[in-house]
Write a protein that holds these residues in place. Structure first.
Motif, short mmCIF file in Angstrom:
data_model
loop_
_atom_site.label_atom_id
_atom_site.label_comp_id
_atom_site.label_asym_id
_atom_site.label_seq_id
_atom_site.Cartn_x
_atom_site.Cartn_y
_atom_site.Cartn_z
N SER A 175 0.88 -1.15 0.00
CA SER A 175 0.00 0.00 0.00
C SER A 175 0.92 1.21 0.00
O SER A 175 1.98 1.20 0.60
N THR A 176 0.55 2.22 -0.71
CA THR A 176 1.46 3.35 -0.89
C THR A 176 0.81 4.63 -0.41
O THR A 176 -0.41 4.77 -0.40
N SER A 177 1.67 5.56 -0.02
CA SER A 177 1.16 6.87 0.34
C SER A 177 1.19 7.75 -0.90
O SER A 177 2.02 7.56 -1.79
N ALA A 178 0.27 8.70 -0.95
CA ALA A 178 0.15 9.54 -2.14
C ALA A 178 1.39 10.41 -2.30
O ALA A 178 1.91 10.92 -1.31
N PRO A 179 1.90 10.56 -3.52
CA PRO A 179 3.07 11.40 -3.72
C PRO A 179 2.75 12.88 -3.48
O PRO A 179 1.61 13.30 -3.65
N GLN A 180 3.77 13.60 -3.07
CA GLN A 180 3.57 15.02 -2.74
C GLN A 180 4.28 15.91 -3.75
O GLN A 180 5.33 15.56 -4.27
N ASN A 232 -1.97 6.42 -7.16
CA ASN A 232 -0.73 7.01 -6.66
C ASN A 232 0.38 6.98 -7.72
O ASN A 232 1.18 7.91 -7.80
N LEU A 244 2.94 14.58 -11.26
CA LEU A 244 3.74 15.61 -10.57
C LEU A 244 5.14 15.69 -11.19
O LEU A 244 5.69 16.78 -11.33
N LEU A 284 7.40 17.17 -8.54
CA LEU A 284 7.34 16.02 -7.63
C LEU A 284 8.42 16.14 -6.55
O LEU A 284 9.59 16.39 -6.85
N LEU A 323 8.85 10.69 -1.85
CA LEU A 323 8.11 9.69 -2.61
C LEU A 323 8.17 8.32 -1.94
O LEU A 323 9.24 7.88 -1.52
N ASP A 324 7.02 7.68 -1.85
CA ASP A 324 6.94 6.32 -1.30
C ASP A 324 7.84 5.40 -2.14
O ASP A 324 7.72 5.37 -3.37
#
Lengths: 325, 192
Positions: free
Chosen positions: A259-264, B51, B58, B64, B69-70
């Motif tokens: 599961s991944t966190s949303a990129p910023q 995601n 981005l 980005l 980044l994950d």
């Protein structure tokens, strides 16, 4: 030559043309039947899921894990392939040894989807010499051949039935085999007891799984361990190969998609731009009164149409600077 | 992008002048089921795919924050960059909202990439398999973009940092989308 002799001679010499026609007719009939009674993908998923998760042992048999080059490869086993082929229906599948050389045996797996008329063949080679180069005895060659057939059939089935249809079944079987955190301690103990009977010590298991100790064997490692057990049972690997010391290899990658966190986005004052505003830029260049080539040279592009989206903010800044000047 | 087209992220709905329009993905939704991919698989993959798309978007915009980044998304971004490097492509549009006013549907295309002097409409997939609906999907975007003859392709980004790309040239893609749109409009007579 009397009539009886004639009949005996005729029956002893098969008519190749007739056999071909019969074989073709059989295949045509199978394809026709398959198309008359097409499979239901929904029923396939339901049946597959039901069979693969019937009980813990069956679910565990659906996973295999093999040590390769310091990593452990995990995937769907020959048992799951049998379930998939059975539930998929309207197909023919089989495997056979097609070549036995001095060092290698070659098995070929075949999967024919009669409904879609797609046939997949997959060949697998297995060494039939020991580490000293001596050829296996006949019995062992037979065992190796059967293991190679099993792998070839598995690979053919999983190439013939698209992964999109069975990957979820595999994950469900994996979950059913491993259980949850409440059952982890008991299932871990059972698995360790089982491999100990095969001759693998806890230290060997810990090293093979790339964890610090028995208590570090979590759900993912337990799935890998169960996969290794299946691979040993199926003859794909041996206890010695599976639990050989692996030095300081990294732990096996998680089987499930993370599961991944949303990129910023970086902190920026620019408005959301989704397309290069070619017309607006051209209009700005005109109004400033510089040649288009000057703008393009600045951004090292041939025409404004080649401006990357990522350079739009820089272009706006550049044009604003020229306006100010 | 049409200035009077509004998109509500929360409900994933498009409105043109206040009137709700079906999205391209909604129109093609029934075909996903026919395509044989179970709904729960699609839904599980959707969050991850969102995601991946966001990371690529981005990055396309040059904003980005790669340090944040994950790590699980990094191979997919690497695959996207590799694709652009290999085809010497320049992204000139990313997550572009488009609307077909005549047929009354809307959508957001993934990217417009300039390859060898020609714009191509590129759809990004981070799924295990490329769904067959990508053809009608990109055809719908192309028509809504006002460039029905634009070259279309799909790029499947993989978790090992590699990619697979396919050109989408089936001339029946648009007709298939139109059929799906007709069915959608028949099933939702008051929505359009």
């Amino acid at each position: 030559m009397n009539r009886e002799q004639q009949e005996r001679e005729t029956s002893g010499t098969p008519d190749v043309g007739a056999l071909t026609v019969i074989a073709k007719a059989e295949l045509d009939q199978q394809i026709t039947t398959a198309r008359a009674y097409p499979r239901s993908l929904k029923r396939f998923v339901n049946e597959c899921l039901e069979m693969a998760t019937l009980n813990e042992q069956i679910a565990a048999g659906c996973i295999y894990a093999l040590p390769r080059d310091g990593k452990t490869i995990e995937g769907p086993s020959a048992r799951l392939a049998e379930i998939v082929a059975s539930a998929w229906g309207n197909c023919r599948a089989g495997a056979r040894v097609v070549d036995e050389g001095s060092d290698f045996i070659t098995a070929q797996g075949v999967f024919h989807d009669l409904e879609r008329n797609v046939a997949i063949t997959y060949e697998v080679r297995r060494r039939i010499t020991d580490k000293n180069g001596r050829r296996f005895k006949a019995d062992m060659i037979g065992v190796t051949g059967n293991a190679a057939c099993s792998i070839a059939l598995r690979n053919a089935v999983f190439k013939g039935v698209p992964k999109a249809f069975w990957s979820d079944i595999y994950e469900a079987a994996r979950r059913a085999a491993v259980g949850d955190i409440k059952t982890l301690a008991n299932k871990r103990k059972d698995a360790l007891d089982f491999v100990q009977k095969m001759g693998a010590t806890p230290d060997m298991v810990v090293a093979a799984l790339g964890v610090g100790g028995i208590q570090d064997i979590g759900l993912d490692e337990l799935a890998t361990l169960k996969g290794i057990i299946t691979a040993i049972r199926d003859g794909e690997t041996t206890v010695e190969q599976a639990f050989a010391p692996r030095g300081t290899e990294a732990p096996q990658a998680k089987g499930q998609k993370p599961s991944t966190s949303a990129p910023q986005a970086k902190a920026t004052a620019q408005a959301e731009v989704t397309q290069v505003p070619v017309a607006a830029i051209r209009s700005a260049i005109d109004s400033i009164g510089i040649p288009e080539s000057e703008f393009c040279a600045h951004f090292e592009i041939g025409t404004i149409e080649e401006l990357p989206l990522s350079s739009v903010a820089a272009a706006n800044e550049y044009l604003a600077g020229l306006r100010g000047a | 992008m049409a200035p009077d087209l509004h998109f509500d992220e929360a409900s994933h709905t498009y409105r043109l002048g206040g009137v709700r329009l079906p999205s391209v993905t909604q129109v093609l939704d029934p075909l996903q089921e026919l395509d044989g991919i179970p709904r729960h698989i699609l839904e599980a993959a959707a969050a991850f795919g969102t995601n991946v798309h966001a990371a690529c978007h981005l990055w396309n915009q040059g904003v980005l924050d790669e340090e944040q980044l994950d790590p699980a998304l990094l191979p997919y971004l690497t695959a996207w960059r590799k694709f652009l490097d290999d085809v010497t492509g320049v992204v000139v549009g990313s997550e572009v909202r488009v609307v077909n006013r005549q047929l009354r549907y809307a959508g957001t295309l993934d990217s417009l990439v300039r390859i060898k002097g020609v714009h191509e409409l590129v759809d990004i997939k981070a799924t295990a398999a490329i769904p067959r609906t990508v053809g009608p999907q990109t055809a719908a975007y192309a028509h809504a973009l006002g460039e029905p003859r634009i070259k279309r392709r799909v790029v499947q980004l993989r978790g090992d940092g590699t990619y697979r790309t396919e050109r989408l040239t089936d001339s029946s893609d648009w007709n298939l989308f139109l059929s799906a749109l007709n069915v959608h409009n028949w099933r939702h007579p008051h929505a359009a």
